[in-house]
Design an enzyme around this catalytic site. Structure first.
Site, PDB file in Angstrom:
ATOM      1  N   ILE A   1       0.820  -1.218   0.000  1.00 15.93           N
ATOM      2  CA  ILE A   1       0.000   0.000   0.000  1.00 15.93           C
ATOM      3  C   ILE A   1       0.857   1.272   0.000  1.00 15.93           C
ATOM      4  CG2 ILE A   1      -0.368   0.306   2.502  1.00 15.93           C
ATOM      5  CD1 ILE A   1      -3.400   0.711   1.748  1.00 15.93           C
TER       6      ILE A   1
ATOM      7  N   ASP B   1       1.474  -0.213   9.414  1.00 14.55           N
ATOM      8  CA  ASP B   1       1.739   1.039  10.142  1.00 14.55           C
ATOM      9  C   ASP B   1       3.239   1.383  10.084  1.00 14.55           C
ATOM     10  OD1 ASP B   1       1.333   3.187  11.822  1.00 14.55           O
ATOM     11  OD2 ASP B   1       0.943   2.006  13.621  1.00 14.55           O
TER      12      ASP B   1
ATOM     13  N   ASN C   1      -2.526   1.873  15.620  1.00 18.14           N
ATOM     14  CA  ASN C   1      -3.008   1.553  16.967  1.00 18.14           C
ATOM     15  C   ASN C   1      -3.366   2.867  17.630  1.00 18.14           C
ATOM     16  OD1 ASN C   1      -0.636   2.661  18.362  1.00 18.14           O
ATOM     17  ND2 ASN C   1       0.414   0.944  17.407  1.00 18.14           N
TER      18      ASN C   1
ATOM     19  N   SER D   1      -7.023  -4.801  10.720  1.00 18.08           N
ATOM     20  CA  SER D   1      -7.210  -5.733  11.847  1.00 18.08           C
ATOM     21  C   SER D   1      -6.948  -7.209  11.545  1.00 18.08           C
ATOM     22  CB  SER D   1      -8.625  -5.622  12.456  1.00 18.08           C
ATOM     23  OG  SER D   1      -8.693  -4.526  13.334  1.00 18.08           O
TER      24      SER D   1
HETATM   25  N1  AR6 Z   1       0.793  -3.016   2.275  1.00 17.10           N
HETATM   26  C1  AR6 Z   1      -0.417  -3.614   2.379  1.00 17.10           C
HETATM   27  N2  AR6 Z   1      -0.744  -4.433   3.383  1.00 17.10           N
HETATM   28  C2  AR6 Z   1       0.181  -4.673   4.326  1.00 17.10           C
HETATM   29  C3  AR6 Z   1       1.464  -4.089   4.307  1.00 17.10           C
HETATM   30  C4  AR6 Z   1       1.749  -3.221   3.224  1.00 17.10           C
HETATM   31  N3  AR6 Z   1       2.936  -2.608   3.109  1.00 17.10           N
HETATM   32  N4  AR6 Z   1       2.147  -4.532   5.393  1.00 17.10           N
HETATM   33  C5  AR6 Z   1       1.327  -5.375   6.053  1.00 17.10           C
HETATM   34  N5  AR6 Z   1       0.147  -5.472   5.414  1.00 17.10           N
HETATM   35  P1  AR6 Z   1      -1.305  -5.180  10.486  1.00 17.10           P
HETATM   36  P2  AR6 Z   1      -3.654  -4.766  12.203  1.00 17.10           P
HETATM   37  C6  AR6 Z   1      -1.049  -6.252   5.759  1.00 17.10           C
HETATM   38  O1  AR6 Z   1      -0.697  -6.094  11.483  1.00 17.10           O
HETATM   39  O2  AR6 Z   1      -3.980  -6.210  12.172  1.00 17.10           O
HETATM   40  C7  AR6 Z   1       0.623  -2.546  13.901  1.00 17.10           C
HETATM   41  O3  AR6 Z   1       1.748  -2.818  14.679  1.00 17.10           O
HETATM   42  C8  AR6 Z   1      -0.888  -7.443   6.656  1.00 17.10           C
HETATM   43  O4  AR6 Z   1      -0.434  -8.560   5.921  1.00 17.10           O
HETATM   44  O5  AR6 Z   1      -0.430  -4.197   9.816  1.00 17.10           O
HETATM   45  O6  AR6 Z   1      -4.755  -3.779  12.025  1.00 17.10           O
HETATM   46  C9  AR6 Z   1      -0.113  -1.304  14.385  1.00 17.10           C
HETATM   47  O7  AR6 Z   1       0.752  -0.356  14.931  1.00 17.10           O
HETATM   48  C10 AR6 Z   1      -2.306  -7.633   7.153  1.00 17.10           C
HETATM   49  O8  AR6 Z   1      -3.065  -8.379   6.195  1.00 17.10           O
HETATM   50  O9  AR6 Z   1      -2.534  -4.346  11.146  1.00 17.10           O
HETATM   51  C11 AR6 Z   1      -1.049  -1.875  15.403  1.00 17.10           C
HETATM   52  O10 AR6 Z   1      -0.429  -2.014  16.656  1.00 17.10           O
HETATM   53  C12 AR6 Z   1      -2.878  -6.225   7.178  1.00 17.10           C
HETATM   54  O11 AR6 Z   1      -1.926  -5.407   6.462  1.00 17.10           O
HETATM   55  C13 AR6 Z   1      -1.408  -3.231  14.859  1.00 17.10           C
HETATM   56  O12 AR6 Z   1      -0.298  -3.618  14.053  1.00 17.10           O
HETATM   57  C14 AR6 Z   1      -3.053  -5.658   8.573  1.00 17.10           C
HETATM   58  O13 AR6 Z   1      -1.998  -6.103   9.416  1.00 17.10           O
HETATM   59  C15 AR6 Z   1      -2.626  -3.196  13.986  1.00 17.10           C
HETATM   60  O14 AR6 Z   1      -2.942  -4.502  13.592  1.00 17.10           O
END
Ligand code: AR6
Length: 186
Positions: free
Chosen positions: A17, A40, A30, A130
């Site tokens: 993204i 993030d 978060n 999430s």
């Molecule tokens: N582009 C698109 N999707 C991505 C990317 C990227 N560059 N990187 C990861 N994903 P998560 P959450 C996907 O854990 O579950 C963080 O530490 C990943 O594979 O990023 O909402 C925050 O600071 C997954 O399918 O977010 C919070 O503490 C999706 O993005 C916590 O994680 C969401 O994974 C939020 O958790």
């Protein structure tokens, strides 16, 4: 895949993204709003310190106790292609993904779109909120993501393009399947 829904182009794609050229990208943040891992971490690292600076101001002003789950705020996109980042917080699905959590996930998508509308943003890209560290089951979360976007378009037909950007083949296939099922129901 691409689909035109009531003048809005809906795109479901695999990708990173942080590379998207939509006007805004959404961050699955978060409540500290100060960065973290996953998407993030990638957004803050590629977007640079300008994003964190604006997040800090938001924490000092409107959300001193942190961004509540389901709410959304906007900052610059810093060095990203996207001009803006909309930060939202999805629910944590451990131990369960109950009705309250589902509503909060819906709010995260809905309020991100609301902030986009308020800022006259014409195109937006969402990650799968999430379903990473917060462990919500993507089979159900994808349905909420897509349905909420379509509901918002039904109500507030304003945006030219919405992209769902999935990081893995598996997630992409689940979203694609879910989208086709939802279209069949309409
Ligand atoms: N582009 C698109 N999707 C991505 C990317 C990227 N560059 N990187 C990861 N994903 P998560 P959450 C996907 O854990 O579950 C963080 O530490 C990943 O594979 O990023 O909402 C925050 O600071 C997954 O399918 O977010 C919070 O503490 C999706 O993005 C916590 O994680 C969401 O994974 C939020 O958790």
């Amino acid at each position: 895949m691409e689909y035109i829904y009531k003048n809005t182009k809906i795109v479901i794609k695999k990708g990173d993204i942080t590379e998207e050229d939509t006007e805004a990208i959404v961050n699955a943040a978060n409540s500290s709003c100060m960065g973290g891992g996953g998407v993030d971490g990638a957004i803050h690292s590629k977007g640079g310190p300008a994003i964190l600076e604006e997040c800090k101001k938001i924490r000092q002003t409107i959300y001193p106790d942190g961004l509540p789950t389901g709410q959304a705020v906007i900052t610059t996109g810093g060095n990203l292609k996207a001009k803006y980042v909309i930060h939202t917080v999805g629910p944590v699905c451990i131990p369960s993904f109950d009705e309250k959590k589902k509503k909060l996930l819906r709010n995260a998508y809905w309020n991100s779109l609301k902030v986009a509308k308020e800022n006259k943003i014409q195109s937006i890209a969402f990650p799968s909120i999430s379903t990473g560290a917060y462990r919500c089951p993507i089979e159900e979360a994808s349905k909420i993501a897509i349905k909420t976007v379509l509901d918002f378009i039904d109500k507030e037909n304003f945006i030219k393009e919405v992209r769902f950007v999935l990081f893995s083949d598996r997630d992409f296939k689940i979203y694609e399947k879910r989208f086709k099922e939802i279209l069949d129901e309409i």
